[in-house]
Design a protein around this motif. Sequence first.
Motif, mmCIF file in Angstrom:
data_model
loop_
_atom_site.group_PDB
_atom_site.id
_atom_site.type_symbol
_atom_site.label_atom_id
_atom_site.label_comp_id
_atom_site.label_asym_id
_atom_site.label_seq_id
_atom_site.Cartn_x
_atom_site.Cartn_y
_atom_site.Cartn_z
ATOM 1 N N UNK A 1 -3.408 6.067 -14.447
ATOM 2 C CA UNK A 1 -3.770 6.562 -13.119
ATOM 3 C C UNK A 1 -2.697 7.507 -12.593
ATOM 4 N N UNK A 2 -1.437 7.159 -12.790
ATOM 5 C CA UNK A 2 -0.335 8.020 -12.335
ATOM 6 C C UNK A 2 -0.370 9.362 -13.044
ATOM 7 N N UNK A 3 -0.648 9.351 -14.339
ATOM 8 C CA UNK A 3 -0.708 10.614 -15.088
ATOM 9 C C UNK A 3 -1.842 11.492 -14.582
ATOM 10 N N UNK A 4 -3.011 10.882 -14.334
ATOM 11 C CA UNK A 4 -4.144 11.653 -13.809
ATOM 12 C C UNK A 4 -3.823 12.279 -12.461
ATOM 13 N N UNK A 5 -3.078 11.542 -11.644
ATOM 14 C CA UNK A 5 -2.798 11.997 -10.278
ATOM 15 C C UNK A 5 -1.517 12.823 -10.188
ATOM 16 N N UNK A 6 -0.841 13.032 -11.294
ATOM 17 C CA UNK A 6 0.388 13.826 -11.281
ATOM 18 C C UNK A 6 1.549 13.132 -10.609
ATOM 19 N N UNK A 7 1.590 11.803 -10.721
ATOM 20 C CA UNK A 7 2.657 11.019 -10.103
ATOM 21 C C UNK A 7 3.730 10.725 -11.145
ATOM 22 N N UNK A 8 4.973 11.025 -10.809
ATOM 23 C CA UNK A 8 6.105 10.747 -11.691
ATOM 24 C C UNK A 8 7.008 9.739 -11.007
ATOM 25 N N UNK A 9 6.736 8.450 -11.238
ATOM 26 C CA UNK A 9 7.517 7.377 -10.617
ATOM 27 C C UNK A 9 7.521 6.196 -11.558
ATOM 28 N N UNK A 10 8.619 5.430 -11.550
ATOM 29 C CA UNK A 10 8.678 4.266 -12.422
ATOM 30 C C UNK A 10 7.576 3.279 -12.068
ATOM 31 N N UNK A 11 7.368 3.051 -10.780
ATOM 32 C CA UNK A 11 6.287 2.191 -10.304
ATOM 33 C C UNK A 11 5.452 3.011 -9.324
ATOM 34 N N UNK A 12 4.245 3.438 -9.743
ATOM 35 C CA UNK A 12 3.468 4.365 -8.912
ATOM 36 C C UNK A 12 2.573 3.706 -7.878
ATOM 37 N N UNK A 13 2.702 2.407 -7.658
ATOM 38 C CA UNK A 13 1.742 1.701 -6.806
ATOM 39 C C UNK A 13 1.670 2.309 -5.410
ATOM 40 N N UNK A 14 2.823 2.497 -4.760
ATOM 41 C CA UNK A 14 2.804 3.006 -3.380
ATOM 42 C C UNK A 14 2.148 4.380 -3.302
ATOM 43 N N UNK A 15 2.449 5.248 -4.278
ATOM 44 C CA UNK A 15 1.857 6.592 -4.272
ATOM 45 C C UNK A 15 0.355 6.523 -4.524
ATOM 46 N N UNK A 16 -0.096 5.609 -5.384
ATOM 47 C CA UNK A 16 -1.531 5.466 -5.631
ATOM 48 C C UNK A 16 -2.248 4.943 -4.387
ATOM 49 N N UNK A 17 -1.607 4.022 -3.673
ATOM 50 C CA UNK A 17 -2.210 3.519 -2.438
ATOM 51 C C UNK A 17 -2.367 4.650 -1.421
ATOM 52 N N UNK A 18 -1.383 5.553 -1.361
ATOM 53 C CA UNK A 18 -1.490 6.708 -0.461
ATOM 54 C C UNK A 18 -2.670 7.597 -0.826
ATOM 55 N N UNK A 19 -3.062 7.574 -2.108
ATOM 56 C CA UNK A 19 -4.214 8.354 -2.564
ATOM 57 C C UNK A 19 -5.515 7.558 -2.468
ATOM 58 N N UNK A 20 -5.462 6.418 -1.759
ATOM 59 C CA UNK A 20 -6.621 5.577 -1.454
ATOM 60 C C UNK A 20 -7.098 4.741 -2.632
ATOM 61 N N UNK A 21 -6.191 4.451 -3.565
ATOM 62 C CA UNK A 21 -6.468 3.382 -4.520
ATOM 63 C C UNK A 21 -6.288 2.056 -3.777
ATOM 64 N N UNK A 22 -7.228 1.162 -3.923
ATOM 65 C CA UNK A 22 -7.115 -0.172 -3.338
ATOM 66 C C UNK A 22 -6.607 -1.119 -4.422
ATOM 67 N N UNK A 23 -5.368 -1.578 -4.279
ATOM 68 C CA UNK A 23 -4.712 -2.386 -5.299
ATOM 69 C C UNK A 23 -4.400 -3.758 -4.697
ATOM 70 N N UNK A 24 -5.104 -4.768 -5.173
ATOM 71 C CA UNK A 24 -4.973 -6.120 -4.640
ATOM 72 C C UNK A 24 -3.968 -6.905 -5.491
ATOM 73 N N UNK A 25 -2.764 -7.104 -4.941
ATOM 74 C CA UNK A 25 -1.703 -7.843 -5.625
ATOM 75 C C UNK A 25 -1.542 -9.251 -5.064
ATOM 76 N N UNK A 26 -2.555 -9.750 -4.358
ATOM 77 C CA UNK A 26 -2.394 -11.017 -3.645
ATOM 78 C C UNK A 26 -2.100 -12.187 -4.586
ATOM 79 N N UNK A 27 -2.588 -12.135 -5.821
ATOM 80 C CA UNK A 27 -2.292 -13.215 -6.767
ATOM 81 C C UNK A 27 -0.799 -13.329 -7.033
ATOM 82 N N UNK A 28 -0.081 -12.217 -6.864
ATOM 83 C CA UNK A 28 1.347 -12.198 -7.171
ATOM 84 C C UNK A 28 2.218 -12.583 -5.975
#
Length: 228
Positions: free
Chosen positions: A63-90
């Motif tokens: 997903x990060x590669x598709x969106x042109x994101x260069x980050x070790x952990x791209x979660x925050x940047x993906x959320x800004x692009x309106x990916x809904x990422x549910x980490x509640x189990x963690x």
Amino acid sequence: MKLLLENWRKYLTEMEEPITTLRIFDFDETIAHTQSETRVKAPDGSTAVLRNQQEFEEYMNNAAEREGIDAFDPIDQLVELEYQIDLSDYSIVKNPYEITLVTDIMRNFPEDSKTYIVTARRGNSIGPILNYLDELNINSNQVRPIATEGESKGDVIANMIAQKIMPDGKSNIHRIEYYEDSQRNIDDVLQKVCQNEDLDRIKPDDFELIIYKVVGIDGDYNLQEITC
């Protein structure tokens, strides 16, 4: 973030303690196997359920590669692009299965060492992780938890070494034992600790980094030793 800063402050107060060894443990698939899942909905409406570390890393990297994101952990940047990422189990320790090969090692606390859990989970997971250690009869008061919240583990460990400088200009950390299942994190630590010229200047001459990769095969586990 507040809990992460508090963990760092506690670490810095230990500057004068006569420790020479850091024992660093990942949590998921290292201390315990859990049934945690990550549920994702992409902006295009597609969904995915990521059932383990490998599936999670593959999805996030793609997903990060598709969106042109260069980050070790791209979660925050993906959320800004309106990916809904549910980490509640963690945020909990869900149906854990103890990996005794590792926890039997963790239970022993050498006098010249400090023991850490460094997890990629968010800060709200720290309480449940420490409670779980107590359930395993591992004294959580002797464990320092750090939730990296997306920061590179290699950077965190390099900073640990650099924060403990003796009068001769060298770190007082002579040995690091690092237990981890993720090859991605292992490669990051090898790069940031073993291939770091700035860090080389402050490492003691006898410095050792020993990585124990936790490998699971059909419900059984073994340790693969990796060094610089």
